[in-house]
Motif scaffolding. Structure first.
Motif, mmCIF file in Angstrom:
data_model
loop_
_atom_site.group_PDB
_atom_site.id
_atom_site.type_symbol
_atom_site.label_atom_id
_atom_site.label_comp_id
_atom_site.label_asym_id
_atom_site.label_seq_id
_atom_site.Cartn_x
_atom_site.Cartn_y
_atom_site.Cartn_z
ATOM 1 N N CYS A 51 0.841 -1.209 0.000
ATOM 2 C CA CYS A 51 0.000 0.000 0.000
ATOM 3 C C CYS A 51 0.872 1.253 0.000
ATOM 4 C CB CYS A 51 -0.934 -0.004 1.207
ATOM 5 S SG CYS A 51 -2.227 -1.258 1.121
ATOM 6 N N PHE A 52 1.935 1.226 0.778
ATOM 7 C CA PHE A 52 2.847 2.381 0.815
ATOM 8 C C PHE A 52 3.524 2.577 -0.539
ATOM 9 C CE2 PHE A 52 7.048 4.241 1.601
ATOM 10 C CZ PHE A 52 6.658 5.438 2.208
ATOM 11 N N ILE A 53 3.956 1.496 -1.149
ATOM 12 C CA ILE A 53 4.635 1.578 -2.457
ATOM 13 C C ILE A 53 3.699 2.150 -3.515
ATOM 14 C CG2 ILE A 53 5.547 0.151 -4.347
ATOM 15 C CD1 ILE A 53 6.766 -1.665 -2.113
ATOM 16 N N ILE A 54 2.453 1.702 -3.539
ATOM 17 C CA ILE A 54 1.497 2.228 -4.523
ATOM 18 C C ILE A 54 1.263 3.721 -4.290
ATOM 19 C CG2 ILE A 54 -0.925 2.182 -5.238
ATOM 20 C CD1 ILE A 54 -0.837 -0.856 -4.959
ATOM 21 N N GLY A 55 1.089 4.109 -3.037
ATOM 22 C CA GLY A 55 0.894 5.531 -2.744
ATOM 23 C C GLY A 55 2.105 6.355 -3.135
ATOM 24 N N LEU A 56 3.267 5.857 -2.831
ATOM 25 C CA LEU A 56 4.504 6.568 -3.157
ATOM 26 C C LEU A 56 4.724 6.636 -4.667
ATOM 27 C CD1 LEU A 56 6.917 7.893 -1.681
ATOM 28 C CD2 LEU A 56 8.086 5.694 -1.857
ATOM 29 N N ALA A 57 4.409 5.572 -5.367
ATOM 30 C CA ALA A 57 4.629 5.514 -6.817
ATOM 31 C C ALA A 57 3.789 6.550 -7.554
ATOM 32 C CB ALA A 57 4.315 4.122 -7.344
ATOM 33 N N GLN A 58 2.622 6.876 -7.014
ATOM 34 C CA GLN A 58 1.764 7.844 -7.687
ATOM 35 C C GLN A 58 2.435 9.202 -7.822
ATOM 36 O OE1 GLN A 58 -2.094 8.107 -5.891
ATOM 37 N NE2 GLN A 58 -2.700 6.087 -6.584
ATOM 38 N N GLY A 59 3.176 9.607 -6.821
ATOM 39 C CA GLY A 59 3.767 10.932 -6.865
ATOM 40 C C GLY A 59 5.226 10.953 -7.291
ATOM 41 N N VAL A 60 5.965 9.966 -6.895
ATOM 42 C CA VAL A 60 7.409 9.977 -7.115
ATOM 43 C C VAL A 60 7.764 9.848 -8.591
ATOM 44 C CG1 VAL A 60 9.522 8.634 -6.729
ATOM 45 C CG2 VAL A 60 8.059 9.246 -4.821
ATOM 46 N N THR A 61 7.056 8.987 -9.302
ATOM 47 C CA THR A 61 7.407 8.778 -10.711
ATOM 48 C C THR A 61 7.246 10.063 -11.509
ATOM 49 O OG1 THR A 61 5.179 7.892 -11.092
ATOM 50 C CG2 THR A 61 6.937 6.305 -10.734
ATOM 51 N N GLY A 62 6.195 10.816 -11.253
ATOM 52 C CA GLY A 62 5.988 12.086 -11.952
ATOM 53 C C GLY A 62 7.032 13.109 -11.571
ATOM 54 N N ARG A 63 7.352 13.183 -10.272
ATOM 55 C CA ARG A 63 8.340 14.171 -9.815
ATOM 56 C C ARG A 63 9.730 13.864 -10.339
ATOM 57 N NH1 ARG A 63 7.588 14.998 -3.600
ATOM 58 N NH2 ARG A 63 9.809 15.190 -3.849
ATOM 59 N N LEU A 64 10.014 12.599 -10.572
ATOM 60 C CA LEU A 64 11.320 12.227 -11.110
ATOM 61 C C LEU A 64 11.365 12.297 -12.630
ATOM 62 C CD1 LEU A 64 12.158 9.152 -8.822
ATOM 63 C CD2 LEU A 64 13.066 11.492 -8.664
ATOM 64 N N GLY A 65 10.251 12.695 -13.229
ATOM 65 C CA GLY A 65 10.204 12.802 -14.682
ATOM 66 C C GLY A 65 10.105 11.458 -15.393
ATOM 67 N N LEU A 66 9.678 10.445 -14.651
ATOM 68 C CA LEU A 66 9.528 9.125 -15.256
ATOM 69 C C LEU A 66 8.151 9.019 -15.900
ATOM 70 C CD1 LEU A 66 10.994 7.011 -12.320
ATOM 71 C CD2 LEU A 66 12.156 7.690 -14.436
ATOM 72 N N GLY A 67 8.044 8.244 -16.930
ATOM 73 C CA GLY A 67 6.790 8.079 -17.629
ATOM 74 C C GLY A 67 5.800 7.246 -16.831
ATOM 75 N N ALA A 68 4.567 7.220 -17.336
ATOM 76 C CA ALA A 68 3.498 6.476 -16.663
ATOM 77 C C ALA A 68 3.808 4.982 -16.571
ATOM 78 C CB ALA A 68 2.190 6.700 -17.407
ATOM 79 N N GLU A 69 4.637 4.490 -17.494
ATOM 80 C CA GLU A 69 4.952 3.066 -17.458
ATOM 81 C C GLU A 69 5.718 2.688 -16.187
ATOM 82 O OE1 GLU A 69 6.035 5.224 -19.713
ATOM 83 O OE2 GLU A 69 8.219 5.074 -19.902
ATOM 84 N N TRP A 70 6.469 3.618 -15.619
ATOM 85 C CA TRP A 70 7.197 3.345 -14.376
ATOM 86 C C TRP A 70 6.228 3.252 -13.198
ATOM 87 C CZ3 TRP A 70 12.163 1.907 -13.786
ATOM 88 C CH2 TRP A 70 12.964 2.004 -14.915
ATOM 89 N N GLN A 71 5.227 4.116 -13.188
ATOM 90 C CA GLN A 71 4.216 4.025 -12.133
ATOM 91 C C GLN A 71 3.479 2.693 -12.217
ATOM 92 O OE1 GLN A 71 1.329 7.182 -11.959
ATOM 93 N NE2 GLN A 71 0.065 6.093 -10.498
ATOM 94 N N VAL A 72 3.124 2.280 -13.417
ATOM 95 C CA VAL A 72 2.451 0.988 -13.593
ATOM 96 C C VAL A 72 3.390 -0.144 -13.174
ATOM 97 C CG1 VAL A 72 1.443 -0.591 -15.285
ATOM 98 C CG2 VAL A 72 0.947 1.858 -15.406
ATOM 99 N N GLY A 73 4.658 -0.036 -13.547
ATOM 100 C CA GLY A 73 5.618 -1.074 -13.173
ATOM 101 C C GLY A 73 5.756 -1.213 -11.671
ATOM 102 N N LEU A 74 5.833 -0.082 -10.973
ATOM 103 C CA LEU A 74 5.965 -0.123 -9.510
ATOM 104 C C LEU A 74 4.677 -0.570 -8.829
ATOM 105 C CD1 LEU A 74 8.031 3.151 -8.985
ATOM 106 C CD2 LEU A 74 8.808 0.807 -8.544
ATOM 107 N N ALA A 75 3.550 -0.005 -9.271
ATOM 108 C CA ALA A 75 2.275 -0.324 -8.611
ATOM 109 C C ALA A 75 1.811 -1.734 -8.958
ATOM 110 C CB ALA A 75 1.219 0.707 -8.994
ATOM 111 N N THR A 76 1.742 -2.025 -10.230
ATOM 112 C CA THR A 76 1.236 -3.341 -10.647
ATOM 113 C C THR A 76 2.285 -4.424 -10.452
ATOM 114 O OG1 THR A 76 -0.181 -2.262 -12.266
ATOM 115 C CG2 THR A 76 0.212 -4.616 -12.566
ATOM 116 N N GLY A 77 3.520 -4.126 -10.802
ATOM 117 C CA GLY A 77 4.563 -5.134 -10.697
ATOM 118 C C GLY A 77 5.061 -5.321 -9.278
ATOM 119 N N LEU A 78 5.716 -4.313 -8.733
ATOM 120 C CA LEU A 78 6.343 -4.447 -7.411
ATOM 121 C C LEU A 78 5.308 -4.659 -6.306
ATOM 122 C CD1 LEU A 78 8.937 -4.462 -5.775
ATOM 123 C CD2 LEU A 78 8.735 -1.974 -5.554
ATOM 124 N N ALA A 79 4.345 -3.737 -6.210
ATOM 125 C CA ALA A 79 3.337 -3.876 -5.152
ATOM 126 C C ALA A 79 2.443 -5.082 -5.406
ATOM 127 C CB ALA A 79 2.504 -2.602 -5.043
ATOM 128 N N GLY A 80 2.134 -5.347 -6.675
ATOM 129 C CA GLY A 80 1.304 -6.504 -6.998
ATOM 130 C C GLY A 80 1.997 -7.821 -6.692
#
Length: 132
Positions: free
Chosen positions: A56-85
Motif C-alpha cells: 500500500c505504501f509503495i502504490i501511494g509513493l509511486a503515484q507521486g514519485v514517478t511524476g516528480r522524477l520525470g519518469l513516464g506512466a509506465e514506471w508508475q504501472v511497473g511499480l504499482a502493478t509489478g512491485l506492489a502486486g
C-alpha cells in the motif's frame, strides 16, 4: 512493450521480496505466533500484514514519485502493478482470516481484517503524502 517489461521485472522483485519476508517470519516463529493463557502458541499472519502494508505504501509513493522524477506512466504501472502486486497478497490475507475463523478465533479474525485495512489505508496515505 516497455510497460509489460517493467511490470515483469518489478513483479519478480516483489515476489522475491515477499518470499524473503515470509521466510524470515517462518524462521522466527516466536515473532509469528502469539501465546494465549499458557496454551500453545497460536499462528498470527504477520508476514501477510507486513507485505500488504508495504505494498500500500509503495502504490501511494509511486503515484507521486514517478511524476516528480520525470519518469513516464509506465514506471508508475511497473511499480504499482509489478512491485506492489508481486509483493502483496489478498488471497493469503483472506485465507488467513478464514483460518482464524475456523479456529473459532473470531476476535483475531476481525482484528486481522481491521488491522490490514486500517494500516493499508494509512500506509497508502503516507506514501501519497510523502510523494507530494
Amino acid at each position: 512493450m516497455i510497460t509489460a517489461a517493467l511490470v515483469g521485472v518489478f513483479g519478480v522483485a516483489g515476489a522475491l521480496l515477499r518470499f524473503a519476508i515470509d521466510s524470515w517470519f517462518a524462521h522466527h516463529s516466536s515473532i509469528r505466533s502469539v501465546r494465549r493463557d499458557g496454551h500453545a502458541a497460536l499462528h498470527w499472519p504477520w508476514a501477510t500484514l507486513v507485505v500488504n502494508v508495504m505494498g500500500c505504501f509503495i502504490i501511494g509513493l509511486a503515484q507521486g514519485v514517478t511524476g516528480r522524477l520525470g519518469l513516464g506512466a509506465e514506471w508508475q504501472v511497473g511499480l504499482a502493478t509489478g512491485l506492489a502486486g508481486g509483493l502483496t497478497t489478498f488471497s493469503s490475507w483472506t485465507t488467513a482470516t478464514i483460518r482464524l475463523l475456523s479456529e473459532a478465533r473470531f476476535g483475531a479474525a476481525a482484528l486481522n481484517v481491521a488491522v490490514n485495512l486500517g494500516l493499508g489505508l494509512a500506509a497508502a496515505a503516507a506514501g501519497i503524502a510523502l510523494a507530494a
